[in-house]
Motif scaffolding. Structure first.
Motif, PDB file in Angstrom:
ATOM      1  N   ARG A 231       0.821  -1.213   0.000  1.00 58.67           N
ATOM      2  CA  ARG A 231       0.000   0.000   0.000  1.00 58.67           C
ATOM      3  C   ARG A 231       0.850   1.257   0.000  1.00 58.67           C
ATOM      4  O   ARG A 231       0.533   2.229  -0.697  1.00 58.67           O
ATOM      5  CB  ARG A 231      -0.923  -0.018   1.231  1.00 58.67           C
ATOM      6  N   LEU A 232       1.940   1.250   0.763  1.00 60.30           N
ATOM      7  CA  LEU A 232       2.793   2.432   0.797  1.00 60.30           C
ATOM      8  C   LEU A 232       3.437   2.671  -0.567  1.00 60.30           C
ATOM      9  O   LEU A 232       3.610   3.818  -0.990  1.00 60.30           O
ATOM     10  CB  LEU A 232       3.875   2.274   1.869  1.00 60.30           C
ATOM     11  N   ALA A 233       3.754   1.582  -1.271  1.00 56.13           N
ATOM     12  CA  ALA A 233       4.324   1.725  -2.611  1.00 56.13           C
ATOM     13  C   ALA A 233       3.281   2.309  -3.567  1.00 56.13           C
ATOM     14  O   ALA A 233       3.620   3.100  -4.460  1.00 56.13           O
ATOM     15  CB  ALA A 233       4.822   0.373  -3.126  1.00 56.13           C
ATOM     16  N   VAL A 234       2.020   1.927  -3.389  1.00 54.87           N
ATOM     17  CA  VAL A 234       0.949   2.500  -4.205  1.00 54.87           C
ATOM     18  C   VAL A 234       0.865   4.011  -3.972  1.00 54.87           C
ATOM     19  O   VAL A 234       0.713   4.797  -4.919  1.00 54.87           O
ATOM     20  CB  VAL A 234      -0.402   1.825  -3.891  1.00 54.87           C
ATOM     21  N   ALA A 235       0.978   4.412  -2.702  1.00 54.50           N
ATOM     22  CA  ALA A 235       0.937   5.842  -2.382  1.00 54.50           C
ATOM     23  C   ALA A 235       2.091   6.585  -3.055  1.00 54.50           C
ATOM     24  O   ALA A 235       1.914   7.693  -3.572  1.00 54.50           O
ATOM     25  CB  ALA A 235       0.989   6.041  -0.867  1.00 54.50           C
ATOM     26  N   ARG A 236       3.268   5.969  -3.078  1.00 52.62           N
ATOM     27  CA  ARG A 236       4.418   6.604  -3.723  1.00 52.62           C
ATOM     28  C   ARG A 236       4.212   6.711  -5.234  1.00 52.62           C
ATOM     29  O   ARG A 236       4.614   7.691  -5.861  1.00 52.62           O
ATOM     30  CB  ARG A 236       5.697   5.809  -3.425  1.00 52.62           C
ATOM     31  N   LEU A 237       3.607   5.698  -5.813  1.00 50.61           N
ATOM     32  CA  LEU A 237       3.316   5.755  -7.249  1.00 50.61           C
ATOM     33  C   LEU A 237       2.361   6.896  -7.559  1.00 50.61           C
ATOM     34  O   LEU A 237       2.507   7.594  -8.567  1.00 50.61           O
ATOM     35  CB  LEU A 237       2.721   4.426  -7.721  1.00 50.61           C
ATOM     36  N   ILE A 238       1.373   7.088  -6.690  1.00 54.96           N
ATOM     37  CA  ILE A 238       0.407   8.165  -6.896  1.00 54.96           C
ATOM     38  C   ILE A 238       1.088   9.523  -6.732  1.00 54.96           C
ATOM     39  O   ILE A 238       0.769  10.487  -7.439  1.00 54.96           O
ATOM     40  CB  ILE A 238      -0.780   8.012  -5.926  1.00 54.96           C
ATOM     41  N   GLU A 239       2.036   9.617  -5.811  1.00 52.20           N
ATOM     42  CA  GLU A 239       2.778  10.865  -5.652  1.00 52.20           C
ATOM     43  C   GLU A 239       3.511  11.230  -6.938  1.00 52.20           C
ATOM     44  O   GLU A 239       3.527  12.384  -7.364  1.00 52.20           O
ATOM     45  CB  GLU A 239       3.800  10.736  -4.515  1.00 52.20           C
ATOM     46  N   LYS A 240       4.131  10.220  -7.568  1.00 47.71           N
ATOM     47  CA  LYS A 240       4.936  10.470  -8.759  1.00 47.71           C
ATOM     48  C   LYS A 240       4.084  10.604 -10.017  1.00 47.71           C
ATOM     49  O   LYS A 240       4.378  11.416 -10.889  1.00 47.71           O
ATOM     50  CB  LYS A 240       5.954   9.340  -8.941  1.00 47.71           C
ATOM     51  N   ARG A 241       3.038   9.784 -10.106  1.00 50.59           N
ATOM     52  CA  ARG A 241       2.191   9.784 -11.304  1.00 50.59           C
ATOM     53  C   ARG A 241       0.714   9.754 -10.879  1.00 50.59           C
ATOM     54  O   ARG A 241       0.042   8.738 -11.017  1.00 50.59           O
ATOM     55  CB  ARG A 241       2.515   8.582 -12.183  1.00 50.59           C
ATOM     56  N   PRO A 242       0.209  10.857 -10.372  1.00 50.26           N
ATOM     57  CA  PRO A 242      -1.171  10.864  -9.860  1.00 50.26           C
ATOM     58  C   PRO A 242      -2.225  10.558 -10.923  1.00 50.26           C
ATOM     59  O   PRO A 242      -3.330  10.135 -10.595  1.00 50.26           O
ATOM     60  CB  PRO A 242      -1.337  12.279  -9.304  1.00 50.26           C
ATOM     61  N   HIS A 243      -1.877  10.722 -12.199  1.00 48.23           N
ATOM     62  CA  HIS A 243      -2.859  10.494 -13.259  1.00 48.23           C
ATOM     63  C   HIS A 243      -3.262   9.025 -13.372  1.00 48.23           C
ATOM     64  O   HIS A 243      -4.261   8.716 -14.020  1.00 48.23           O
ATOM     65  CB  HIS A 243      -2.303  10.965 -14.603  1.00 48.23           C
ATOM     66  N   ILE A 244      -2.512   8.115 -12.754  1.00 51.14           N
ATOM     67  CA  ILE A 244      -2.880   6.701 -12.844  1.00 51.14           C
ATOM     68  C   ILE A 244      -4.226   6.435 -12.170  1.00 51.14           C
ATOM     69  O   ILE A 244      -4.893   5.442 -12.482  1.00 51.14           O
ATOM     70  CB  ILE A 244      -1.794   5.786 -12.242  1.00 51.14           C
ATOM     71  N   LEU A 245      -4.635   7.331 -11.253  1.00 51.48           N
ATOM     72  CA  LEU A 245      -5.947   7.160 -10.619  1.00 51.48           C
ATOM     73  C   LEU A 245      -7.083   7.344 -11.622  1.00 51.48           C
ATOM     74  O   LEU A 245      -8.217   6.941 -11.363  1.00 51.48           O
ATOM     75  CB  LEU A 245      -6.112   8.158  -9.468  1.00 51.48           C
ATOM     76  N   GLY A 246      -6.763   7.940 -12.757  1.00 50.17           N
ATOM     77  CA  GLY A 246      -7.778   8.136 -13.786  1.00 50.17           C
ATOM     78  C   GLY A 246      -7.950   6.946 -14.705  1.00 50.17           C
ATOM     79  O   GLY A 246      -8.856   6.943 -15.555  1.00 50.17           O
ATOM     80  N   PHE A 247      -7.129   5.918 -14.544  1.00 49.16           N
ATOM     81  CA  PHE A 247      -7.277   4.714 -15.356  1.00 49.16           C
ATOM     82  C   PHE A 247      -8.497   3.933 -14.886  1.00 49.16           C
ATOM     83  O   PHE A 247      -8.641   3.646 -13.699  1.00 49.16           O
ATOM     84  CB  PHE A 247      -6.040   3.823 -15.254  1.00 49.16           C
TER      85      PHE A 247
ATOM     86  N   ALA B  40       5.113  -1.129 -11.076  1.00 46.37           N
ATOM     87  CA  ALA B  40       5.855  -0.117 -10.330  1.00 46.37           C
ATOM     88  C   ALA B  40       6.858   0.612 -11.223  1.00 46.37           C
ATOM     89  O   ALA B  40       7.076   1.817 -11.073  1.00 46.37           O
ATOM     90  CB  ALA B  40       6.565  -0.758  -9.149  1.00 46.37           C
ATOM     91  N   GLN B  41       7.474  -0.114 -12.162  1.00 43.49           N
ATOM     92  CA  GLN B  41       8.435   0.518 -13.061  1.00 43.49           C
ATOM     93  C   GLN B  41       7.766   1.431 -14.076  1.00 43.49           C
ATOM     94  O   GLN B  41       8.299   2.489 -14.424  1.00 43.49           O
ATOM     95  CB  GLN B  41       9.219  -0.552 -13.832  1.00 43.49           C
ATOM     96  N   TYR B  42       6.604   1.012 -14.558  1.00 38.58           N
ATOM     97  CA  TYR B  42       5.935   1.735 -15.637  1.00 38.58           C
ATOM     98  C   TYR B  42       4.434   1.715 -15.403  1.00 38.58           C
ATOM     99  O   TYR B  42       3.691   0.976 -16.038  1.00 38.58           O
ATOM    100  CB  TYR B  42       6.294   1.079 -16.974  1.00 38.58           C
ATOM    101  N   PRO B  43       3.949   2.552 -14.477  1.00 35.97           N
ATOM    102  CA  PRO B  43       2.519   2.529 -14.126  1.00 35.97           C
ATOM    103  C   PRO B  43       1.599   2.782 -15.315  1.00 35.97           C
ATOM    104  O   PRO B  43       0.463   2.305 -15.324  1.00 35.97           O
ATOM    105  CB  PRO B  43       2.399   3.654 -13.088  1.00 35.97           C
ATOM    106  N   GLU B  44       2.079   3.513 -16.311  1.00 43.50           N
ATOM    107  CA  GLU B  44       1.237   3.804 -17.485  1.00 43.50           C
ATOM    108  C   GLU B  44       0.831   2.542 -18.232  1.00 43.50           C
ATOM    109  O   GLU B  44      -0.127   2.565 -19.016  1.00 43.50           O
ATOM    110  CB  GLU B  44       1.967   4.746 -18.436  1.00 43.50           C
ATOM    111  N   ILE B  45       1.536   1.443 -17.996  1.00 45.08           N
ATOM    112  CA  ILE B  45       1.261   0.224 -18.745  1.00 45.08           C
ATOM    113  C   ILE B  45      -0.126  -0.330 -18.447  1.00 45.08           C
ATOM    114  O   ILE B  45      -0.687  -1.079 -19.247  1.00 45.08           O
ATOM    115  CB  ILE B  45       2.342  -0.849 -18.446  1.00 45.08           C
ATOM    116  N   ILE B  46      -0.710   0.070 -17.324  1.00 40.92           N
ATOM    117  CA  ILE B  46      -2.045  -0.429 -16.996  1.00 40.92           C
ATOM    118  C   ILE B  46      -3.143   0.508 -17.504  1.00 40.92           C
ATOM    119  O   ILE B  46      -4.331   0.232 -17.307  1.00 40.92           O
ATOM    120  CB  ILE B  46      -2.212  -0.640 -15.473  1.00 40.92           C
ATOM    121  N   GLY B  47      -2.745   1.584 -18.179  1.00 36.60           N
ATOM    122  CA  GLY B  47      -3.753   2.528 -18.640  1.00 36.60           C
ATOM    123  C   GLY B  47      -3.737   2.787 -20.131  1.00 36.60           C
ATOM    124  O   GLY B  47      -4.578   3.535 -20.627  1.00 36.60           O
TER     125      GLY B  47
END
Length: 521
Positions: free
Chosen positions: A288-304, A332-339
């Motif tokens: 969960r903490l890693a998810v929070a860090r991903l959102i800090e760096k790339r908040p747009h992933i929440l829009g997927f 984690a390396q490339y969060p955009e891959i899920i969107g």
């Protein structure tokens, strides 16, 4: 005295009446008492004279009666006056006003239809009385860049007064720093802003954003990116979404930056959007903490979209031989891959790599695991990098092994790769097989890392692998230089470390958000 309901003149000896009056009449009596009115008489006695008027139909009769016993006949006046039914102060009836209003609206509707606007949704809306005022509104909207199609998408905008609504709102946005060049797109996305009150609706939202640590200079960009935010309630979705993210580990000091880059978060429901997204990433194995860090760096992933994009893309990764255990690292390396539109990209890249280096499906899965960004590389860079390796003396089989071992080779700067390769051949005098074994050599800085470490090792007369030489921090390298022997267990290929996302931050404070609150679900 007693006043009767017909007109007449009273005298001591007779009564003069008007028999032509109808039986049913409406009499409005107006009594005027004139004090000290003297009537000539023999004994000069003071008498009181009472006057009244009786309105019958459209005629007015005046009569004067003398309430005294007079011996002589006084002066008596009977006046009759006829008025016209239309008075200077007459007002139209409610029916006439209603009919006039209907006629005016019909003219306005006819004008709107004439220019292509469908007025069906305007029934019940307060509109200008004249077509001239409506034309002024339409022309003003045209000057803002809105087309007839835009107006038809939200015809209620025609209910906004130019002077009372539109100009004050646009002036306020301009003073905040919203660029005039963005007004057209701004109003297309959120035309309802023209109905808003600057003091009651807009200013409180701006102050709330500033309270979220969004810098004043960034407020205009936030509004331009997400104008719908001006219609949100302060104590609704906006506050709960931020509280939840802080609760899962988003650093409070990062909130302003996150909202500046992706203000759409403020409009997301916790229970319907944010929480399910976070929990799904956790189910893949991302802490969960890693998810929070991903959102800090790339908040747009929440829009997927979770159901529309994220889950199907994860399924596509598994279909193209990405191992389930590697999914956390890939995301984690490339969060955009899920969107992104992933399946077609995977298929295209698999075919491309098969054609240039004869890469099989299983090896393609390893390549994606180590560098998921490969799905977004274009054909030309891939071909150029493969050609460089072939021209440097590597066989097709060696190139394939190097790409599988370090897919980053396909995305590095070619000029830097050439300089590093020249130093490797001329100064280090190592065989090409060393690069096949450790192709990540090309990912290290020549001046900052490769040269100084090679000189240290050469000066000491040590023989070591490229991995032992390069795959460590400066501190670790200093420790290795004190070794008498080389520990073979340390000779490993570099890989992504999830711990880099979960390192604790002492300055972060805990959130008081209750994750179990069903109110947000």
């Amino acid at each position: 005295m007693t006043i009767v309901s017909y007109a007449g003149i009273t005298r001591p000896s007779f009564l003069l009446a008007h028999p032509e009056l109808p039986v049913l009449v409406y009499c409005k009596l107006q009594l005027n008492s004139t004090s000290a009115l003297r009537i000539p008489s023999n004994d000069m006695k003071r008498t009181e004279v009472t006057r009244f008027r009786c309105y019958v139909a459209e005629r007015t009769f005046e009569s004067t009666s003398v309430g005294s016993t007079l011996s002589n006949t006084g002066n008596v006046r009977l006046g009759r006056k006829q008025r016209s039914s239309s008075s200077l102060y007459s007002r139209p009836s409610l029916l006439e006003m209603k009919n006039e209003k209907i006629a005016n609206r019909a003219k306005v509707y006819e004008f709107l239809r004439g220019i292509g606007i469908v007025p069906d949704e305007l029934d019940g809306l307060e509109l200008p009385v004249t077509t001239e005022v409506m034309r002024e509104r339409v022309d003003f909207l045209h000057k803002l860049g809105l087309t007839i199609e835009d107006i038809n998408n939200y015809p209620l905008v025609l209910g906004c007064s130019v002077k009372k609504n539109m100009i004050p709102v646009l002036d306020y946005l301009g003073k905040l720093g919203v660029r005039k060049s963005t007004f057209t797109e701004f109003l297309r996305r959120y035309p309802q802003v023209l109905h808003a009150s600057v003091v009651v609706d807009l200013d409180p939202v701006v102050k709330y954003l500033q309270g979220m640590d969004i810098k004043p200079n960034d407020i205009p960009r936030v509004l331009e990116r997400y104008p719908e935010i001006l219609g949100f309630k302060l104590e609704g979705t906006m506050s709960t979404s931020v509280a939840y993210l802080v609760g899962i580990g988003l650093a409070r000091r990062e909130v302003g930056g996150v909202l500046t880059r992706y203000p759409e978060i403020l409009g997301m429901r916790v229970g319907r959007v944010i929480k399910p997204f976070v929990e799904y990433l956790e189910s893949l194995g991302i802490p969960r903490l890693a998810v929070a860090r991903l959102i800090e760096k790339r908040p747009h992933i929440l829009g997927f979209g979770l159901e529309e994009q994220v889950k199907p893309n994860v399924g596509s990764l598994l279909e193209f031989n990405v191992r389930k255990s590697s999914l956390p690292s890939v995301v984690a390396q490339y969060p955009e891959i899920i969107g992104i539109e992933l399946k077609e990209k995977l298929l295209g890249q698999q075919c491309l790599l098969h054609s240039v280096i004869d890469l099989g499906p299983e090896d393609f899965g390893r390549v994606v695991e180590k560098m998921p960004q490969v799905v977004s590389l274009s054909r030309l860079p891939i071909v150029k990098h493969v050609d460089f390796l072939k021209d440097s003396g590597f066989s097709l089989q060696q190139v394939r092994a190097m790409v599988v071992g370090c897919p980053q080779l396909l995305a590095l700067n070619l000029d830097i790769m050439k300089h590093s390769f020249d130093y490797f051949v001329v100064e280090m005098e190592r065989p090409l097989d060393d690069l096949v074994t450790f192709p990540a050599f090309f990912t290290y800085g020549l001046e900052s890392t490769i040269k100084p470490r090679h000189k240290r090792v050469a000066k000491k007369g040590m023989k070591c692998s490229l991995s032992w030489l390069l795959n460590c921090s400066d501190e670790k390298f200093e420790q290795r230089m004190e070794y008498d022997t080389i520990d073979m267990e340390e000779m490993e290929m570099p890989s992504f470390d999830m711990n880099t996302l979960t390192e604790s931050r002492s300055e972060d404070s805990a959130s008081d958000y209750d994750d179990s609150d069903d109110e947000h679900i």
